[in-house]
Design a protein around this motif. Structure first.
Motif, PDB file in Angstrom:
ATOM      1  N   SER A   1       0.832  -1.206   0.000  1.00  9.03           N
ATOM      2  CA  SER A   1       0.000   0.000   0.000  1.00  9.03           C
ATOM      3  C   SER A   1       0.866   1.255   0.000  1.00  9.03           C
ATOM      4  O   SER A   1       0.460   2.305  -0.506  1.00  9.03           O
ATOM      5  N   ARG A   2       2.061   1.162   0.550  1.00  6.18           N
ATOM      6  CA  ARG A   2       2.993   2.291   0.506  1.00  6.18           C
ATOM      7  C   ARG A   2       3.750   2.337  -0.820  1.00  6.18           C
ATOM      8  O   ARG A   2       4.067   3.408  -1.321  1.00  6.18           O
ATOM      9  N   ARG A   3       4.035   1.170  -1.354  1.00 10.34           N
ATOM     10  CA  ARG A   3       4.760   1.108  -2.620  1.00 10.34           C
ATOM     11  C   ARG A   3       3.898   1.587  -3.779  1.00 10.34           C
ATOM     12  O   ARG A   3       4.359   2.298  -4.662  1.00 10.34           O
ATOM     13  N   GLY A   4       2.652   1.145  -3.813  1.00 14.80           N
ATOM     14  CA  GLY A   4       1.682   1.684  -4.754  1.00 14.80           C
ATOM     15  C   GLY A   4       1.643   1.080  -6.138  1.00 14.80           C
ATOM     16  O   GLY A   4       0.673   1.278  -6.854  1.00 14.80           O
ATOM     17  N   ALA A   5       2.651   0.348  -6.569  1.00 18.25           N
ATOM     18  CA  ALA A   5       2.703  -0.125  -7.953  1.00 18.25           C
ATOM     19  C   ALA A   5       1.901  -1.410  -8.137  1.00 18.25           C
ATOM     20  O   ALA A   5       2.035  -2.346  -7.337  1.00 18.25           O
ATOM     21  N   PRO A   6       1.073  -1.502  -9.196  1.00 18.72           N
ATOM     22  CA  PRO A   6       0.419  -2.770  -9.503  1.00 18.72           C
ATOM     23  C   PRO A   6       1.448  -3.757 -10.050  1.00 18.72           C
ATOM     24  O   PRO A   6       2.446  -3.364 -10.650  1.00 18.72           O
ATOM     25  N   ALA A   7       1.195  -5.049  -9.831  1.00 18.80           N
ATOM     26  CA  ALA A   7       2.135  -6.084 -10.258  1.00 18.80           C
ATOM     27  C   ALA A   7       1.396  -7.129 -11.079  1.00 18.80           C
ATOM     28  O   ALA A   7       0.216  -7.395 -10.866  1.00 18.80           O
ATOM     29  N   VAL A   8       2.125  -7.736 -12.022  1.00 20.78           N
ATOM     30  CA  VAL A   8       1.586  -8.809 -12.847  1.00 20.78           C
ATOM     31  C   VAL A   8       2.403 -10.064 -12.576  1.00 20.78           C
ATOM     32  O   VAL A   8       3.603  -9.993 -12.315  1.00 20.78           O
ATOM     33  N   SER A   9       1.745 -11.231 -12.626  1.00 25.37           N
ATOM     34  CA  SER A   9       2.419 -12.490 -12.295  1.00 25.37           C
ATOM     35  C   SER A   9       3.264 -12.992 -13.458  1.00 25.37           C
ATOM     36  O   SER A   9       2.840 -12.969 -14.619  1.00 25.37           O
ATOM     37  N   VAL A  10       4.476 -13.459 -13.121  1.00 20.90           N
ATOM     38  CA  VAL A  10       5.395 -14.061 -14.094  1.00 20.90           C
ATOM     39  C   VAL A  10       5.984 -15.309 -13.445  1.00 20.90           C
ATOM     40  O   VAL A  10       6.457 -15.252 -12.312  1.00 20.90           O
ATOM     41  N   GLU A  11       5.937 -16.430 -14.160  1.00 26.53           N
ATOM     42  CA  GLU A  11       6.535 -17.647 -13.622  1.00 26.53           C
ATOM     43  C   GLU A  11       8.040 -17.453 -13.454  1.00 26.53           C
ATOM     44  O   GLU A  11       8.672 -16.714 -14.221  1.00 26.53           O
ATOM     45  N   VAL A  12       8.610 -18.131 -12.453  1.00 23.56           N
ATOM     46  CA  VAL A  12      10.033 -17.962 -12.159  1.00 23.56           C
ATOM     47  C   VAL A  12      10.898 -18.219 -13.388  1.00 23.56           C
ATOM     48  O   VAL A  12      11.855 -17.493 -13.662  1.00 23.56           O
ATOM     49  N   GLY A  13      10.561 -19.237 -14.162  1.00 23.94           N
ATOM     50  CA  GLY A  13      11.353 -19.558 -15.344  1.00 23.94           C
ATOM     51  C   GLY A  13      11.177 -18.602 -16.501  1.00 23.94           C
ATOM     52  O   GLY A  13      11.897 -18.698 -17.498  1.00 23.94           O
ATOM     53  N   ASP A  14      10.195 -17.676 -16.377  1.00 28.40           N
ATOM     54  CA  ASP A  14       9.911 -16.733 -17.468  1.00 28.40           C
ATOM     55  C   ASP A  14      10.460 -15.336 -17.184  1.00 28.40           C
ATOM     56  O   ASP A  14      10.096 -14.382 -17.868  1.00 28.40           O
ATOM     57  N   LEU A  15      11.301 -15.206 -16.179  1.00 28.32           N
ATOM     58  CA  LEU A  15      11.918 -13.912 -15.871  1.00 28.32           C
ATOM     59  C   LEU A  15      13.434 -14.052 -15.876  1.00 28.32           C
ATOM     60  O   LEU A  15      13.974 -14.971 -15.251  1.00 28.32           O
ATOM     61  N   GLU A  16      14.091 -13.160 -16.586  1.00 33.89           N
ATOM     62  CA  GLU A  16      15.561 -13.130 -16.616  1.00 33.89           C
ATOM     63  C   GLU A  16      16.026 -11.703 -16.335  1.00 33.89           C
ATOM     64  O   GLU A  16      15.503 -10.750 -16.923  1.00 33.89           O
ATOM     65  N   VAL A  17      16.983 -11.569 -15.431  1.00 30.48           N
ATOM     66  CA  VAL A  17      17.618 -10.262 -15.215  1.00 30.48           C
ATOM     67  C   VAL A  17      18.699 -10.111 -16.279  1.00 30.48           C
ATOM     68  O   VAL A  17      19.773 -10.699 -16.190  1.00 30.48           O
ATOM     69  N   VAL A  18      18.383  -9.340 -17.302  1.00 29.33           N
ATOM     70  CA  VAL A  18      19.296  -9.173 -18.432  1.00 29.33           C
ATOM     71  C   VAL A  18      20.476  -8.300 -18.049  1.00 29.33           C
ATOM     72  O   VAL A  18      21.616  -8.545 -18.452  1.00 29.33           O
ATOM     73  N   ARG A  19      20.195  -7.281 -17.273  1.00 28.45           N
ATOM     74  CA  ARG A  19      21.244  -6.325 -16.910  1.00 28.45           C
ATOM     75  C   ARG A  19      20.966  -5.789 -15.513  1.00 28.45           C
ATOM     76  O   ARG A  19      19.821  -5.561 -15.142  1.00 28.45           O
ATOM     77  N   GLY A  20      22.036  -5.625 -14.727  1.00 27.87           N
ATOM     78  CA  GLY A  20      21.906  -4.939 -13.449  1.00 27.87           C
ATOM     79  C   GLY A  20      21.609  -5.813 -12.255  1.00 27.87           C
ATOM     80  O   GLY A  20      21.141  -5.312 -11.224  1.00 27.87           O
TER      81      GLY A  20
END
Length: 368
Positions: free
Chosen positions: A282-301
Motif C-alpha cells: 500500500s505504501r509502494r503503490g505499484a500494480p504487479a503482474v504475475s510471471v513464472e520464475v522460469g519466465d523472468l531473466e535479469v538481463v542487466r543490473g
C-alpha cells in the motif's frame, strides 16, 4: 571456463568487426594452398609471420591475419565477435579499425621484447583481439558475459561480470607466460598480455573524454542498450486485458534509470495484474503482474538490485539501488512466481488498465 555470449547488442551494425572476421577467414582459406610446398611454406612464414629474431616491419601487421589452423581461427573470431561490436560502437568504425591494428602491433612488440632471439613464427589475431578485450574491460567492466563452466561431466552457463571474465583471462596469460620457457612454441602468452595492456592504454583517452569514473556512474559499467534489444511490446488498453493477449515473445522491463533490465514472458497476459493493500504494497503503490520464475531473466543490473524483506522474510522485494524503483518480487503466497512492476514494462501504461483488482494483503493466509 569459456565465454559464450553477452547481453549487450550494439546500437549500430558493427561493419568493421564483421569485415575483420571476413578478411581473416578469406586469408585463412587462401593460405591453405601454399601449405603443400615446403619451400613455399618457408617463404610464406618468413615474409608474413612475425619471427622475433627477424622482426620484419610488415609482419607486425600481416601476422595478425594468419592462423595456424581452423580451431585457432574459430576461437579468435569468436572472441572478436563477442567483444568487438560494443567497442566499435563506442569508438566509431575507422577509429576502432586503427585501434585494432595498433593493438595487434603492440602485442607483437611485447612478444619480441619477451623473446627477441626466437625463430618461432608468431601468427594470429589474438594479440589485436586481446587489445579489444582490454578496452572492453576499461569501458564496460560490469557487462554480463555468459560463461560456460565445464567440470568433468557437468556443464553450467553462468552470467559473470566482464571484469571477472577478462581479469581472469589476463591473469592466466601472465602466469602461463612466466611459466613457459621462451624456446617453446605454442601460445604467444606475452603477446596476449601485451595486447591487453595496450588496449587499456589506447582506450584510456576515450574513457577520460567520456568522463572517466563518471562514465561508469552514468552507464553502470554496461554498454548502451538499443531500445529494440527485445521485441517491441504492443500497447495495451483496458479492454485488452483478456486471455487473448498472452505473450509468445519476451518483453522488456526496466527501472527508471535503466540500470536494471528484465526480460519477462507474460504467459497469462495481463489477467493477473493486481494491487495489494498489505502494509508494504500500500505504501509502494505499484500494480504487479504475475510471471513464472522460469519466465523472468535479469538481463542487466543484477548486481545493482537491492533486496528488502520484512515480517516472515519469505517474500523477496527487489529495487534498483540507483533510482530506487521497485522492479519485481518473489511471492510469499507462491514462491514459483514473481510479481513484476507493471509500470516498468515497455509499452504498458497502468493508467490504461482500468479498475485493477485488489488483493487482501492485510489478511494474508500466511499470517493466520
Amino acid at each position: 571456463m569459456f565465454p559464450i555470449r553477452d547481453h549487450n547488442p550494439s546500437l549500430k551494425t558493427p561493419l568493421v568487426t564483421y569485415a575483420l572476421i571476413a578478411v581473416n577467414i578469406v586469408v585463412f582459406v587462401l593460405s591453405l594452398g601454399p601449405m603443400n610446398d615446403p619451400a613455399m611454406v618457408e617463404w610464406f612464414y618468413i615474409n608474413f609471420s612475425l619471427i622475433p629474431q627477424l622482426s620484419l616491419p610488415q609482419t607486425f601487421l600481416t601476422s595478425q591475419f594468419l592462423h595456424g589452423g581452423f580451431m585457432h581461427l574459430a576461437g579468435n573470431m569468436w572472441f572478436l565477435w563477442l567483444f568487438g561490436d560494443n567497442m566499435e560502437d563506442e569508438m566509431g568504425r575507422l577509429p576502432f579499425l586503427g585501434f585494432y591494428l595498433l593493438g595487434g602491433v603492440a602485442a607483437g612488440l611485447a612478444q619480441v621484447a619477451a623473446d627477441p632471439g626466437s625463430m618461432i613464427p608468431m601468427v594470429g589475431a589474438s594479440g589485436a583481439i586481446a587489445a579489444v578485450m582490454g578496452g572492453y574491460l576499461l569501458m564496460f567492466p560490469r557487462a554480463r558475459v555468459d560463461v560456460l563452466i565445464i567440470l568433468v561431466i557437468f556443464f553450467k552457463m553462468l552470467p559473470i561480470p566482464a571484469w571477472i571474465v577478462l581479469g581472469a583471462w589476463l591473469a592466466i596469460q601472465v602466469f602461463s607466460g612466466a611459466a613457459t620457457p621462451g624456446d617453446v612454441g605454442g601460445v604467444a602468452y606475452w603477446a596476449h598480455a601485451g595486447g591487453f595492456v595496450a588496449g587499456i592504454a589506447l582506450t584510456l583517452p576515450l574513457f577520460l573524454r567520456r568522463g572517466g569514473p563518471a562514465f561508469w556512474s552514468r552507464t553502470h559499467g554496461h554498454p548502451p542498450q538499443p531500445q529494440g534489444a527485445l521485441p517491441a511490446a504492443p500497447q495495451f488498453h483496458s479492454q485488452d486485458r483478456t486471455s487473448s493477449m498472452k505473450d509468445t515473445e519476451p518483453r522488456r522491463a526496466t527501472c527508471h534509470c535503466g540500470a536494471v533490465e528484465l526480460s519477462i514472458l507474460l504467459a497469462d497476459g495481463l489477467n493477473t495484474v493486481r494491487r495489494c493493500d498489505c502494509s508494504f504494497c500500500s505504501r509502494r503503490g505499484a500494480p504487479a503482474v504475475s510471471v513464472e520464475v522460469g519466465d523472468l531473466e535479469v538481463v542487466r543490473g543484477a548486481d545493482t538490485l537491492t533486496l528488502y524483506q520484512f515480517n516472515t522474510n519469505t517474500a523477496q522485494h527487489y529495487f534498483c539501488s540507483v533510482c530506487g524503483v521497485y522492479t519485481h518480487h518473489r511471492r510469499r503466497s507462491n514462491p514459483n512466481q514473481f510479481g513484476v512492476n507493471v509500470g516498468n514494462i515497455e509499452g504498458i501504461n497502468p493508467a490504461d488498465l482500468g479498475n485493477i483488482p485488489w488483493n487482501d494483503g492485510r489478511n494474508h493466509p500466511s499470517d493466520r
